[in-house]
Design an enzyme around this catalytic site. Sequence first.
Site, PDB file in Angstrom:
ATOM      1  N   SER A  83      -8.790  13.651   7.902  1.00  0.00           N
ATOM      2  CA  SER A  83      -8.855  12.821   6.696  1.00  0.00           C
ATOM      3  C   SER A  83     -10.254  12.255   6.527  1.00  0.00           C
ATOM      4  O   SER A  83     -10.729  12.073   5.399  1.00  0.00           O
ATOM      5  CB  SER A  83      -7.840  11.684   6.789  1.00  0.00           C
ATOM      6  OG  SER A  83      -8.174  10.813   7.859  1.00  0.00           O
ATOM      7  N   ASN A 137      -7.705  10.082  17.123  1.00  0.00           N
ATOM      8  CA  ASN A 137      -8.416  10.078  15.844  1.00  0.00           C
ATOM      9  C   ASN A 137      -9.914   9.831  16.023  1.00  0.00           C
ATOM     10  O   ASN A 137     -10.739  10.465  15.370  1.00  0.00           O
ATOM     11  CB  ASN A 137      -7.841   8.999  14.920  1.00  0.00           C
ATOM     12  CG  ASN A 137      -6.541   9.442  14.272  1.00  0.00           C
ATOM     13  OD1 ASN A 137      -6.311  10.633  14.082  1.00  0.00           O
ATOM     14  ND2 ASN A 137      -5.684   8.490  13.938  1.00  0.00           N
ATOM     15  N   ASN A 145      -3.809   3.349  10.500  1.00  0.00           N
ATOM     16  CA  ASN A 145      -4.707   3.904  11.512  1.00  0.00           C
ATOM     17  C   ASN A 145      -5.607   2.821  12.068  1.00  0.00           C
ATOM     18  O   ASN A 145      -5.947   1.866  11.378  1.00  0.00           O
ATOM     19  CB  ASN A 145      -5.620   4.955  10.864  1.00  0.00           C
ATOM     20  CG  ASN A 145      -4.955   6.314  10.812  1.00  0.00           C
ATOM     21  OD1 ASN A 145      -4.084   6.614  11.617  1.00  0.00           O
ATOM     22  ND2 ASN A 145      -5.387   7.121   9.859  1.00  0.00           N
ATOM     23  N   GLY A 195       2.712   5.158   3.018  1.00  0.00           N
ATOM     24  CA  GLY A 195       3.555   4.098   2.474  1.00  0.00           C
ATOM     25  C   GLY A 195       4.708   4.665   1.666  1.00  0.00           C
ATOM     26  O   GLY A 195       5.850   4.175   1.743  1.00  0.00           O
ATOM     27  N   ASN A 243     -11.660  12.985  14.440  1.00  0.00           N
ATOM     28  CA  ASN A 243     -11.958  12.834  13.012  1.00  0.00           C
ATOM     29  C   ASN A 243     -13.453  12.795  12.705  1.00  0.00           C
ATOM     30  O   ASN A 243     -13.927  13.532  11.837  1.00  0.00           O
ATOM     31  CB  ASN A 243     -11.311  11.560  12.450  1.00  0.00           C
ATOM     32  CG  ASN A 243      -9.836  11.771  12.153  1.00  0.00           C
ATOM     33  OD1 ASN A 243      -9.279  12.807  12.478  1.00  0.00           O
ATOM     34  ND2 ASN A 243      -9.221  10.793  11.528  1.00  0.00           N
ATOM     35  N   LYS A 256      -5.194   1.895   3.617  1.00  0.00           N
ATOM     36  CA  LYS A 256      -6.294   2.280   4.505  1.00  0.00           C
ATOM     37  C   LYS A 256      -6.770   1.020   5.202  1.00  0.00           C
ATOM     38  O   LYS A 256      -6.670  -0.090   4.658  1.00  0.00           O
ATOM     39  CB  LYS A 256      -7.414   2.910   3.696  1.00  0.00           C
ATOM     40  CG  LYS A 256      -7.044   4.306   3.240  1.00  0.00           C
ATOM     41  CD  LYS A 256      -8.256   5.224   3.335  1.00  0.00           C
ATOM     42  CE  LYS A 256      -7.841   6.660   3.282  1.00  0.00           C
ATOM     43  NZ  LYS A 256      -8.795   7.534   3.961  1.00  0.00           N
ATOM     44  N   GLY A 269       0.853  -1.183   0.000  1.00  0.00           N
ATOM     45  CA  GLY A 269       0.000   0.000   0.000  1.00  0.00           C
ATOM     46  C   GLY A 269       0.883   1.225   0.000  1.00  0.00           C
ATOM     47  O   GLY A 269       1.321   1.703   1.043  1.00  0.00           O
ATOM     48  N   LYS A 314      -3.029   7.329  19.639  1.00  0.00           N
ATOM     49  CA  LYS A 314      -3.388   7.833  18.316  1.00  0.00           C
ATOM     50  C   LYS A 314      -4.818   7.456  17.957  1.00  0.00           C
ATOM     51  O   LYS A 314      -5.554   8.256  17.389  1.00  0.00           O
ATOM     52  CB  LYS A 314      -2.414   7.300  17.259  1.00  0.00           C
ATOM     53  CG  LYS A 314      -2.669   7.956  15.902  1.00  0.00           C
ATOM     54  CD  LYS A 314      -1.654   7.602  14.835  1.00  0.00           C
ATOM     55  CE  LYS A 314      -1.979   8.371  13.565  1.00  0.00           C
ATOM     56  NZ  LYS A 314      -1.265   7.898  12.400  1.00  0.00           N
TER      57      LYS A 314
END
Lengths: 304, 304
Positions: free
Chosen positions: A256, A188, A102, A12, A192, A77, A7, A184
């Site tokens: 994102s 997120n 993530n 990446g 997010n 992803k 990826g 993290k």
Amino acid sequence: MRVCIVGCGAVGSLFAATLAQLDDVEVWAYDLNREHVDAINRDGLRLSGAGEALGRPSATSDPGELPACDFGIVATKAMHTSPAIEATAAAFADGCVATVQNGLGNEEAIAKHTERVIRGTTFPAGKLLEPGHVQWDVKGDTTFGPFEPKPAPFEEIARLAEACTRAGMPAQAVEDARGPQWRKVIFNAATNPVGALTRLTHGRVCEDPGLRRLVSGLVDEGKAVAAAQGIVLDADPEDLIDHAAKPEVAYGHKASMLQDVEARRPTEIDYLNGGIVRFGEEHEIPTPLNRAIWSLVKGLEQSW
Amino acid sequence: MRVCVIGAGAIGSLLAAHLAKVADVSVLTRRDSHAQALNEHGLMVSGRHDFTARVAAVAEPNELPEFDLGIIATKATGVTGAAASLRGRFPEATIMTVQNGLGAEEIVRAQGGWPLVSAVTFMSGTKHSDTHVEYILDTPTWLGPYEGSSYERVQEIAQLLVDAGLEAEALPDLRPAQWSKLVFNATVNGVSALTGLPHDAHFAAEAEPSDLGHLVHDLVDEGKRVAAAAGVELYDDPWEMNVLATQRGSAHYPSMLEDVEAHRPTEVELINGALVREAARLEVDVPLHTAVYRLVAAREASYS
């Protein structure tokens, strides 16, 4: 040592281009974006912005072309982890596979197809500008550690971290990598989707006192689920949230997930809030707010 | 009887056109061109009924003729302006509110001492143009006294609506119906605005853990606890109202969804805000309604 990036999107590419600068590392990049693959093979993989690099990894969309590798670094992803590792697993029959993705559940998905798994969390970010060219937005640290049910040997983890650090992507090998990962994930999952549902940038989310309390409510549930597993967070996600809200850091940053919503792409919600809910259920910790947010974003995806 | 309908959206248009069969109806519109079109072409109803009514419309409050019954049929966000335009005039008239949420009566009261009648309406329509409204759902309008206004007067008005061909019922205490609708609207309109989904089968789906029906169910349960704390026994179960509504053929687009998509102010304060404030007053915890309220309010803030 031979490394394959599985990826080769923005994150990446940061690993692929920097590692490819090292004489003692041979880098392969597996990605389904053919234009990107062709550009990398033709012109190399270029990074610009927070750091500059031009690396020459061997890129391919055909998993059959991959040689046996010592390491995999999965950077898709989260919703693409399973198909990506299933396709490439043969290359890692004798190697170790790390995730720098993530969310929660990537290690479990990788462990279904490979034997030695490395839990990982990375903070650098960027975006694909054009085939073969990635903008490096934010530098940051990466943490690697054994995935407990199917651990990679610690000396191998240290070898990968050392190579990344030498390449300009500072990385640390630790015995328990869950702390940074959960910090993290909690960050997120608390910010997010709130940005995605309200269409607000990170800074505007944080300056609305009511919304900021909702963010804290989400953080508190995540902390409770982490604590129930005996995970010690390496820092308070609240500090990260407030730090990011500063004008000079990421006040105007669109999460994102908000970018995904605006482009009507599937989001990583199942691996963020959905992951916190699943781990909460396993440890009997109620997560009503994360569950609500999970449902709302799933509903939003269903409206397209 | 002389009736004045203030606000000619879908509900105001349906009321004005039907009442014109049995009363002298004047209409106060916001735009002059809207009033002119109504005076020139009349007001056409299609769907469940099929006729064209003559109404006398003005856009200037000072030009309104005398009336015995004033119906404020604006959205909740327009009540203050509507009531202010009647301030100091028509002392003999009864004023009726039909807004979603709570608090419209108090807003009118602040502008004058008219006898007030509370109403909630479940009928629905779609305005196709200034002079054409489609009558979609003929579910009833419930009316009740407010602050000791005469129940006989309420019954007279309910009869007038029935004579006009609408479904209506007088209730000695409107609160059970008003709260049923409040809980229903706070839940469905909020979730719809955030997800972009019309009120469709997703709202009743509870098969998967992330299905929206779980959230809808939990929001309804929170709302019921607030109603119980307020000493109100609900007229209809909002979850059953939700399930029934999603089983009708075509999915309804709640006005709050249309408002956020058009970047217009929503009724969030008088619906979700009202419920959350009542919960705080009654010391009932409503974390999910609080989250939905904050998210919708923030979504509105994102327009600018």
